[in-house]
Design a protein around this motif. Structure first.
Motif, PDB file in Angstrom:
ATOM      1  N   ALA A 183      69.491  67.588  42.724  1.00 43.46           N
ATOM      2  CA  ALA A 183      70.318  66.442  43.089  1.00 43.46           C
ATOM      3  C   ALA A 183      71.806  66.786  43.017  1.00 43.46           C
ATOM      4  O   ALA A 183      72.581  66.451  43.918  1.00 43.46           O
ATOM      5  N   HIS A 184      72.205  67.510  41.956  1.00 44.65           N
ATOM      6  CA  HIS A 184      73.641  67.788  41.818  1.00 44.65           C
ATOM      7  C   HIS A 184      74.108  68.806  42.860  1.00 44.65           C
ATOM      8  O   HIS A 184      75.242  68.769  43.306  1.00 44.65           O
ATOM      9  N   ASP A 185      73.202  69.736  43.273  1.00 40.60           N
ATOM     10  CA  ASP A 185      73.557  70.677  44.346  1.00 40.60           C
ATOM     11  C   ASP A 185      73.885  69.903  45.621  1.00 40.60           C
ATOM     12  O   ASP A 185      74.886  70.168  46.292  1.00 40.60           O
ATOM     13  N   ILE A 186      72.995  68.981  45.959  1.00 39.62           N
ATOM     14  CA  ILE A 186      73.136  68.257  47.225  1.00 39.62           C
ATOM     15  C   ILE A 186      74.385  67.380  47.196  1.00 39.62           C
ATOM     16  O   ILE A 186      75.155  67.336  48.156  1.00 39.62           O
ATOM     17  N   MET A 187      74.617  66.723  46.067  1.00 37.21           N
ATOM     18  CA  MET A 187      75.811  65.874  45.967  1.00 37.21           C
ATOM     19  C   MET A 187      77.086  66.717  46.008  1.00 37.21           C
ATOM     20  O   MET A 187      78.082  66.322  46.621  1.00 37.21           O
ATOM     21  N   GLY A 204      77.152  61.051  39.030  1.00 35.63           N
ATOM     22  CA  GLY A 204      77.883  59.793  39.161  1.00 35.63           C
ATOM     23  C   GLY A 204      79.331  60.042  39.577  1.00 35.63           C
ATOM     24  O   GLY A 204      79.879  59.352  40.430  1.00 35.63           O
ATOM     25  N   ARG A 205      79.917  61.082  38.983  1.00 37.31           N
ATOM     26  CA  ARG A 205      81.306  61.405  39.303  1.00 37.31           C
ATOM     27  C   ARG A 205      81.414  61.854  40.759  1.00 37.31           C
ATOM     28  O   ARG A 205      82.303  61.425  41.493  1.00 37.31           O
ATOM     29  N   LEU A 206      80.458  62.694  41.200  1.00 34.08           N
ATOM     30  CA  LEU A 206      80.478  63.160  42.592  1.00 34.08           C
ATOM     31  C   LEU A 206      80.343  61.976  43.551  1.00 34.08           C
ATOM     32  O   LEU A 206      81.021  61.914  44.580  1.00 34.08           O
ATOM     33  N   ALA A 207      79.467  61.019  43.196  1.00 34.19           N
ATOM     34  CA  ALA A 207      79.277  59.845  44.061  1.00 34.19           C
ATOM     35  C   ALA A 207      80.593  59.081  44.186  1.00 34.19           C
ATOM     36  O   ALA A 207      80.978  58.646  45.275  1.00 34.19           O
ATOM     37  N   ARG A 208      81.316  58.933  43.057  1.00 34.65           N
ATOM     38  CA  ARG A 208      82.605  58.225  43.094  1.00 34.65           C
ATOM     39  C   ARG A 208      83.616  59.001  43.925  1.00 34.65           C
ATOM     40  O   ARG A 208      84.345  58.433  44.740  1.00 34.65           O
ATOM     41  N   GLN A 209      83.629  60.336  43.738  1.00 35.96           N
ATOM     42  CA  GLN A 209      84.591  61.153  44.490  1.00 35.96           C
ATOM     43  C   GLN A 209      84.315  61.077  45.992  1.00 35.96           C
ATOM     44  O   GLN A 209      85.241  61.021  46.799  1.00 35.96           O
ATOM     45  N   ILE A 210      83.029  61.064  46.345  1.00 37.64           N
ATOM     46  CA  ILE A 210      82.673  60.962  47.770  1.00 37.64           C
ATOM     47  C   ILE A 210      83.191  59.641  48.329  1.00 37.64           C
ATOM     48  O   ILE A 210      83.827  59.591  49.380  1.00 37.64           O
ATOM     49  N   ALA A 211      82.953  58.562  47.577  1.00 33.53           N
ATOM     50  CA  ALA A 211      83.366  57.234  48.047  1.00 33.53           C
ATOM     51  C   ALA A 211      84.888  57.156  48.179  1.00 33.53           C
ATOM     52  O   ALA A 211      85.412  56.581  49.137  1.00 33.53           O
TER      53      ALA A 211
END
Lengths: 360, 336
Positions: free
Chosen positions: A220-224, A12-19
């Protein structure tokens, strides 16, 4: 499970950082069928902001094998004196007229194997038959095939050959950037292939095309994590090779495996479905091992067969057409009745889209 | 390329098998007694009976967690039980290839006897044929099972209703992976045992706990849970919503599937039952399952929803959504 919770939070944190970091439209490509399927299975595209696109490239070895070479495998299976051995993915890939599964049902000897060494055992057990292994695969697969050929030479097996369709990933990545057909801002580099080739081959992509390359794994976390690294590099205008999969991939790769491959194979030009003839993008047996080349032993001639007229696998492999944009997708072309390899192979982009994303 | 010959994919438990059955086999069946797709037929008479038949061609005949004999009894007993019925009688037909070791036949028959005893069924009739070497592969078996319904309205794959809970009695994929590993073609560093088990007792306790609230039961064999859920969703005209995080897990199976590129949801089981039960009895049925020997790891996986009809969707552990598709073609031949 606390560990699962931690991973969820991390993703979730990675998704936010990407955005937050993606300051412009960006498009990245994965060039590994296992990545395509993991992305579909975890639904990761749903976690990306609209301005970050992840495309599937020519990362499925079965898919990039041209129809003419599939026809060769089928032609070999049809001969009464041969046993064709293959990984299961190849069975249902349509050639221009038939499939290996078809030939098997009609009496051809086609055996699904899980390791190239099994073909040697089959050859030893069937001295009156010619055993051919359909050697398809990228840098991850070739070392095991090289070892099998080496053993065959040591054993003096004269009823074992390989139909060599091995391909190399970095030349295809460079061609995609060179052609400029699709705007690409970087690559999610294949974890398995990179365990063999290491990080060095991606450096020329970074140097010549200023395209970030991030090696990553399949969870999933590797890819993110890999995607965040790409987004960050892009946003900052950097282009570097990064290894987010260091728990498995060493930067020097596996020199011993590469040495085995080099002792048996040499680099050659190869035809890719969708990409055409690419200089230095394939492997062929060295002259001293040519007696194990099925195309030579059986005098196979190029068939010149093209793809099914409705099949757009070629464009899908270049990411010019997305699987769901193909007019045959889910209509004339389904996993049950595939028109092309991308819908058949467990690593194909169309199979992944059909399985996980259709009508979600 | 239209199919003019039988291929292994026609036996895979996926779409191709479904089509072949619909087009070539069902037309010969009497539609008065059912619409096809059920695990067993419910037939009228002085008392209603439940009837089914199944043929077993597993290779190898002996695998971790079971053998052909145990499988032949469980497969049919379980199909009868899936109609909310108590299996009672069994017949057994064997086709044995010349040259097969009598020790193997003896082992298979010992398993048949032991499993019948556990399942509470009586083996009451049989047949034995020998074919010349090369015309078969060891032993093939057919069993036919007869049972009696435990409920006035038999459970049916046509009866799943929106709101029903979807229950499962343990982790998926053990049988398919155990058989594959037993073939010795893979150097899998793992020991997975088949889940092969007679489920008559477990189903009886579920039906006792949930009564008429138990709507649909199905054993996810070939094609795995993915095929089973899609079949029920299509037959009942409902959708399904699953939670990936709720599935019971077997790390051995997950690891093996990872290596082989298989989805545990598509791999065969021989000791699993999935149940669609009304919300008001869910708790009782789940408790009854967990209390049973073959249901300790039972879990509530999700719910039946109105629609779209036939669509099975899953919320992944990351909160994203994906489809659980009907498998297509040949996954692993001769696993049962």
């Amino acid at each position: 499970m606390p560990e699962t919770m931690r991973l969820h939070e991390q993703i979730g944190r990675l998704a936010r950082q990407i955005a937050e970091t993606a300051n412009q439209p960006m498009a990245f490509m994965e060039v590994c069928g296992t990545h395509s399927h993991a992305v579909g299975r975890y639904g990761l595209k749903q976690l990306l902001p609209d301005n970050v696109k992840l495309l599937s490239g020519p990362g499925c070895p079965v898919c990039v094998t041209p129809t003419g070479e599939i026809d060769w495998a089928i032609e070999l299976a049809a001969r009464p004196e041969t046993i064709v051995t293959t990984f299961g993915d190849m069975l249902r890939v349509p050639g221009s007229k038939s499939t290996l599964a078809d030939q098997r049902a009609r009496g051809a000897l086609v055996q699904v194997i899980y390791s190239p060494m099994q073909a040697l055992e089959i050859a030893q057990k069937n001295p009156t038959k010619q055993v051919v292994f359909i050697a398809v695969g990228f840098e991850t697969t070739t070392p095991t095939v090289a070892v099998a050929v080496q053993h065959a030479a040591e054993m003096g097996l004269d009823n074992y050959t390989i139909l060599c369709s091995h391909k190399l990933i970095p030349p295809a990545m460079m061609l995609l950037l060179e052609s400029g057909e699709v705007k690409l801002d970087g690559f999610l580099c294949p974890g398995h292939v990179s365990t063999i080739i290491g990080a060095a081959p991606y450096q020329q992509i970074v140097d010549n095309y200023h395209a970030p390359c991030v090696i990553t794994g399949f969870e999933a976390h590797d890819i993110m994590k890999g995607l965040y690294a790409l987004v960050k590099q892009s946003a900052e205008g950097r282009a570097e090779v990064e290894n987010e999969y260091s728990r498995t991939v060493r930067s020097e790769g596996n020199p011993a495996a590469r040495e085995v491959v080099r002792s048996i194979f040499e680099v050659t030009d190869a035809v890719w479905r969708g990409l055409g003839l690419l200089p230095g993008s394939g492997l062929k047996l060295r002259p001293e091992y040519e007696r194990f080349d099925a195309a030579k032993r059986f005098g196979l001639k190029p068939s010149g067969a093209g793809e099914h007229p409705l099949c757009h696998c070629g464009e899908v492999l270049r990411a010019v057409t997305l699987p769901v944009e193909c007019e045959a997708f889910g209509v004339a072309c389904t996993p049950e009745h595939p028109l092309g390899p991308c819908m058949v192979s467990s690593e194909g982009a169309c199979a992944a889209a059909y399985r996980y994303e259709r009508g979600r | 390329m239209p199919d003019d010959i039988i291929k292994l994919a026609h036996g895979g438990g996926g779409l191709q098998m479904q089509r072949l059955i619909e087009q070539e086999l069902l037309p010969a069946c009497d539609a008065t007694y059912g619409r096809g797709g059920e695990d067993a037929a419910v037939l009228p008479g002085a008392a209603q009976i439940v009837l089914t038949t199944d043929t077993f061609v597993v290779r190898p005949a002996v695998f971790p967690g079971g053998d052909l004999g145990k499988l032949a009894v469980c497969g049919t007993v379980n199909d009868v039980a899936m109609r909310g019925a108590r299996p009672v009688y069994l017949t057994l037909g064997l086709v044995v290839e010349e040259g097969t070791e009598i020790a193997l036949l003896r082992r298979v028959m010992r398993s048949v006897r032991d499993t019948c005893k556990e399942a509470g069924v009586a083996l009451v009739a049989g047949d034995f044929k020998v074919v010349e070497r090369g015309s078969g592969d060891g032993i093939y078996a057919n069993t036919t099972g007869v049972g009696f319904p435990l409920l006035p309205e038999p459970t049916s794959i046509h009866r799943a209703q929106p709101g029903d809970a979807i229950l499962l009695n343990g982790p998926l994929g053990q049988h398919g992976l155990a058989v594959l590993a037993a073939r010795g073609e893979l150097e899998l560093m793992m020991t997975v045992e088949s889940d092969c088990a007679p489920l008559a007792g477990l189903v009886a306790t579920m039906v006792e706990a949930g009564g008429a609230g138990v709507h649909a039961l199905h054993d996810p064999t070939r094609g795995g849970m993915a095929a089973g859920l899609n079949e029920i969703a299509a037959a009942s005209g409902v959708g399904m919503e699953l939670e990936e995080g709720a599935f019971p897990r077997d790390v051995g199976v997950e690891g093996g599937c990872e290596v082989l590129g298989l989805d545990p949801l598509q791999v065969a089981n021989e000791g699993k039952v999935m149940a669609m039960v009304a919300p008001e009895v869910t708790e009782q049925v789940l408790a009854a399952m967990k209390a049973h020997n073959y249901g300790a790891d039972s879990a509530l996986l999700g719910h039946v929803v109105k629609g779209p009809a036939g669509r099975v969707a899953m919320r992944t552990m990351l909160g994203t959504r994906r489809i659980v598709d009907m498998p297509s073609g040949e996954l692993l031949p001769r696993i049962c």
